[in-house]
Design an enzyme around this catalytic site. Structure first.
Site, PDB file in Angstrom:
ATOM      1  N   CYS A  58       9.625  -3.931  -2.456  1.00  0.00           N
ATOM      2  CA  CYS A  58       8.256  -3.584  -2.851  1.00  0.00           C
ATOM      3  C   CYS A  58       7.473  -4.883  -2.957  1.00  0.00           C
ATOM      4  CB  CYS A  58       8.234  -2.825  -4.178  1.00  0.00           C
ATOM      5  SG  CYS A  58       6.566  -2.504  -4.788  1.00  0.00           S
ATOM      6  N   HIS A 118       8.675   1.594   7.556  1.00  0.00           N
ATOM      7  CA  HIS A 118       7.257   1.911   7.670  1.00  0.00           C
ATOM      8  C   HIS A 118       6.941   2.487   9.043  1.00  0.00           C
ATOM      9  CE1 HIS A 118       5.725   0.060   3.936  1.00  0.00           C
ATOM     10  NE2 HIS A 118       6.793  -0.714   4.069  1.00  0.00           N
ATOM     11  N   GLU A 139       3.303   6.517   0.309  1.00  0.00           N
ATOM     12  CA  GLU A 139       4.608   5.928   0.063  1.00  0.00           C
ATOM     13  C   GLU A 139       5.664   6.989  -0.213  1.00  0.00           C
ATOM     14  OE1 GLU A 139       5.031   2.306  -2.164  1.00  0.00           O
ATOM     15  OE2 GLU A 139       2.875   2.212  -2.499  1.00  0.00           O
ATOM     16  N   CYS A 182      -0.133  -1.082  -1.166  1.00  0.00           N
ATOM     17  CA  CYS A 182       1.289  -1.180  -0.825  1.00  0.00           C
ATOM     18  C   CYS A 182       1.505  -2.524  -0.143  1.00  0.00           C
ATOM     19  CB  CYS A 182       1.709  -0.027   0.088  1.00  0.00           C
ATOM     20  SG  CYS A 182       3.439  -0.108   0.618  1.00  0.00           S
ATOM     21  N   GLY A 239       3.632  -2.281   2.952  1.00  0.00           N
ATOM     22  CA  GLY A 239       2.824  -1.538   3.918  1.00  0.00           C
ATOM     23  C   GLY A 239       1.770  -2.417   4.562  1.00  0.00           C
TER      24      GLY A 239
END
Length: 278
Positions: A66, A155, A204, A213, A216
């Protein structure tokens, strides 16, 4: 804590014992009946790095990476006086990352190498390609073109004409749970403003759409650079704020050793104690 609107409950697992069940994480993540957060971050000791970093989504599932949480992580260990280093190494489930607290208050994260092969995402595909067409159901208009990238977590990035009108709430869950992603996926919707600027929304896995994100943002910038649509560095504007992503690849070379770096803010919102027996 929050990193451009992506919010976290951060727990010091070094100076106190820690154990939470999936049900407890779900309860704590609830914004009406708990503290409320996108992810729970756990700080632990490591035998191979300065710290160990574990991440749990709001649904209680553990994930490997993350980016916004990583920036909050380094600020947390500084504020709690767990280290005096401005740059630390952190063990994650997807490898070691390096975090640096800058003099201007921002945090720079070495996010490591992006991965593109289907097996590394993981993504079920017969051959490796730059983009794939994903059928969300039998309707022809529900076929989307995606680029797949792993930034320590999977992703699926698609480029759209207008991010505000993109079908994030409808297509996001369908992409997240698509059968070609055996571990589910984070679905990104990116609008290109210019070569160095995109707007982004991310649905997410395990949390739904969030205000920001970090991985992301890295995945969207990397996908755009790889496709020749963007050039490093890339400013990524999300509903919670902005990040700067750098992936300085060179033409006519392998680029297998070029890491992605992410720079942005991390903010402490409040501290407190939680009675897990209540």
């Amino acid at each position: 804590m929050q990193g451009i609107g992506n919010d976290f409950m951060v727990i010091d697992g070094i100076t106190q014992p820690f154990s939470l069940t999936t049900a407890q994480i779900k309860q704590l993540s609830h914004r009406n009946f708990g503290i409320g957060f996108d992810q729970l971050l756990l700080v632990e000791t490591s035998t191979i790095a300065d710290f160990k970093y574990r991440i749990f989504n709001a649904d209680g599932g553990e994930v490997a990476q993350c980016g916004n949480g990583a920036r909050c992580f380094v600020r947390f260990v500084h504020e709690k006086k767990l280290t005096e280093k401005s740059e630390i190494s952190v063990e994650t489930a997807s490898g070691i990352i390096y975090l640096q607290l800058l003099a201007n208050g921002l945090v720079k994260v070495n996010m490591g190498l992006p991965k593109f092969s289907p097996a590394e995402i993981p993504f079920i595909a017969e051959t490796a390609q730059s983009t794939y067409t994903l059928a969300l159901n039998d309707a022809e208009q529900n076929r989307v073109v995606i680029a797949t990238v792993s930034m320590g977590n999977p992703h699926a990035v698609q480029f759209v004409l207008d991010v505000e009108s993109a079908p994030v709430s409808t297509f996001g869950p369908l992409i997240e749970a698509h059968q070609q992603f055996p571990e589910r996926v984070n679905a990104g919707f990116a609008e290109i403003v210019n070569k160095h600027h995109i707007k982004l929304r991310v649905y997410e896995r395990g949390s739904g759409e969030t205000l920001a994100c970090g991985t992301g943002a890295c995945a969207a910038a990397v996908a755009g650079i790889r496709l020749g649509l963007l050039a490093s560095p890339v400013k990524v504007s999300m509903r919670g704020g902005e990040l700067s992503i750098d992936w300085p690849i060179k033409a006519n070379r392998n680029n297998d050793d070029v890491v992605v770096t992410m720079t942005g803010p991390a903010v402490t919102v409040f501290d407190g104690y939680c009675d897990l027996t209540a």
